[in-house]
Design a protein around this motif. Sequence first.
Motif: not given
Length: 217
Positions: A13-23
């Motif tokens: 069920r894992i989808d790759p992340g979009d590389g956005s920064p941690l808020k």
Amino acid sequence: MFEQWRRRRAIKRIDPGDGSPLKRFRWWQLLGRSLFHLDLEDQGRRPVRYTVDVRQWKTDDNGYVKVHLFRDGRQHAVARAPAVFPVEGGAIEVAVSQFGLKRCHLVTDDGTEHQLVPDPRSAEGRRARFERRRPGLSRLVGAVSTVALLVGVALLLQQIAVPVLRIPPIAERIGPVDPLVALPLWLNIALGAAAAAASTERALRLRYHWLLDAAGN
């Protein structure tokens, strides 16, 4: 075998992340966001930090809570809870309840479990700091939470049992049945709120019991 099947299914069920920064964690997110960190080393012996970010009140179109995994501050992967993320030397397992997290642990390849470290600004981090600074008072709060849930379980069992025992075929055999404890509406509401607060407090410590915390639910 079932555990292995469950883990394989969660990994799919894992989808790759979009590389956005941690808020950054904000104070108004105390009751709706959990943030945990894990420091490891990659294959090149370089330090790497994983961060688990869970927004309990933010669900997808199917009502599932999403778990976001960040690697060195960038979104690395996303999965719905319960989630399993393979990492160096093991996997991060995350499970949620209606009041917070049930678990957020690193399970190593040899089966050893380590809880991730809560962000100090999060509610879990503040609860952990309270436990370190006031261990005696922390144990007392935990005991009160357990008692509140035990009372909730007892009342829940009574609410289930009395209607069943009043079914005509059963009532004809055992006679009329009345509740052992009849509480006014205001006290029922107060005890329900206490059970919910107790489950929330236990979730801040990643404590969960299928029967006890069901009273809070």
